[in-house]
Design a protein around this motif. Sequence first.
Motif, mmCIF file in Angstrom:
data_model
loop_
_atom_site.group_PDB
_atom_site.id
_atom_site.type_symbol
_atom_site.label_atom_id
_atom_site.label_comp_id
_atom_site.label_asym_id
_atom_site.label_seq_id
_atom_site.Cartn_x
_atom_site.Cartn_y
_atom_site.Cartn_z
ATOM 1 N N ALA A 1 52.026 39.148 -3.843
ATOM 2 C CA ALA A 1 52.549 38.849 -2.512
ATOM 3 C C ALA A 1 53.383 37.575 -2.521
ATOM 4 C CB ALA A 1 51.399 38.731 -1.518
ATOM 5 N N ARG A 2 52.884 36.546 -3.201
ATOM 6 C CA ARG A 2 53.640 35.281 -3.255
ATOM 7 C C ARG A 2 54.976 35.461 -3.953
ATOM 8 N NH1 ARG A 2 53.699 31.950 -7.460
ATOM 9 N NH2 ARG A 2 51.702 32.709 -8.261
ATOM 10 N N LYS A 3 54.962 36.162 -5.083
ATOM 11 C CA LYS A 3 56.212 36.371 -5.821
ATOM 12 C C LYS A 3 57.201 37.212 -5.007
ATOM 13 C CE LYS A 3 55.315 34.216 -9.747
ATOM 14 N NZ LYS A 3 55.051 34.930 -11.003
ATOM 15 N N ALA A 4 56.690 38.175 -4.261
ATOM 16 C CA ALA A 4 57.569 38.988 -3.424
ATOM 17 C C ALA A 4 58.223 38.143 -2.341
ATOM 18 C CB ALA A 4 56.775 40.133 -2.793
ATOM 19 N N ALA A 5 57.434 37.265 -1.722
ATOM 20 C CA ALA A 5 57.989 36.385 -0.697
ATOM 21 C C ALA A 5 59.034 35.445 -1.284
ATOM 22 C CB ALA A 5 56.868 35.585 -0.039
ATOM 23 N N TYR B 1 50.067 41.248 3.704
ATOM 24 C CA TYR B 1 50.830 40.795 4.868
ATOM 25 C C TYR B 1 50.600 39.303 5.115
ATOM 26 C CZ TYR B 1 52.674 40.754 9.653
ATOM 27 O OH TYR B 1 53.398 40.457 10.787
ATOM 28 N N ARG B 2 49.343 38.890 5.016
ATOM 29 C CA ARG B 2 49.019 37.488 5.266
ATOM 30 C C ARG B 2 49.623 36.573 4.204
ATOM 31 N NH1 ARG B 2 43.993 37.817 4.811
ATOM 32 N NH2 ARG B 2 43.602 36.667 2.883
ATOM 33 N N PHE B 3 49.429 36.908 2.923
ATOM 34 C CA PHE B 3 49.931 36.053 1.842
ATOM 35 C C PHE B 3 51.454 35.938 1.876
ATOM 36 C CE2 PHE B 3 45.971 37.265 -0.744
ATOM 37 C CZ PHE B 3 45.329 36.073 -0.440
ATOM 38 N N ILE B 4 52.145 37.033 2.144
ATOM 39 C CA ILE B 4 53.606 36.981 2.209
ATOM 40 C C ILE B 4 54.045 36.052 3.330
ATOM 41 C CG2 ILE B 4 55.688 38.307 2.760
ATOM 42 C CD1 ILE B 4 54.377 40.681 1.264
ATOM 43 N N ASN B 5 53.446 36.211 4.502
ATOM 44 C CA ASN B 5 53.834 35.369 5.632
ATOM 45 C C ASN B 5 53.424 33.913 5.443
ATOM 46 O OD1 ASN B 5 55.225 36.792 7.949
ATOM 47 N ND2 ASN B 5 53.615 38.264 7.455
#
Length: 229
Positions: free
Chosen positions: A220-224, A19-23
């Motif tokens: 997470a980064r790639k998803a964001a 959650y944190r990395f995506i945001n």
Amino acid sequence: MKTLGLIGGMSWESTIPYYRFINETIKTRLGGLHSARLVLYSVDFDEIAQMQHAGDWDAAGRVLADAARRLEAAGANALVICANTMHKVAPAIEAAVSIPLLHVVDAVADDIRAVGFHKVGLLGTRFTMEHPFYADRLAQHGLQTLIPEQADRDLVHRVVYEELCLGKTVDASREAYRRIMADLVARGAEAIILGCTEISMLVGAKDASVTLFDTTAIHARKAAEWALG
């Protein structure tokens, strides 16, 4: 911005950094008060872990496929499994929905290939290290995988379930992981994949002589970035 559906809780200790990395990625890219559009389905991990250790992957696949359908119905445009091991049931999830699954192995393999590595060590649960679903998908990206010896695989697995998934970090376990990573490097690993979303709680860049690829942060980064793309 598209909406991501997160299948989390495996364990919740590592769903939090997702959650944190995506945001953080969304904030960095868009600035201001922007944050990610997310829908989260968090499972009871005890039930999933029992299925894993009983070898009942079909049942685990049904649970996660149901979660995927619920996320799609809630408006998710793509799915993220916030765990490495449960990508073993990725085909069951993909068959249950019409939206894409953003696969963790594809995400980490892209970063590894970008810096030119070809042979990587893999740490994770026993299932991730020993079952072919993970190494085979890395091989599709041209990457060769090394895993620890049996006793060390047992240790890595035990630490994940008995310590990290419970939020515990033990110095003796950190030293053991350092030794195991050094052994993988001695056997030819050019880099090491932290192929369990909790492992980065225990070790980081200073604990190894080669680059560590943190699957939680990368996935997470790639998803964001997908959501923004």
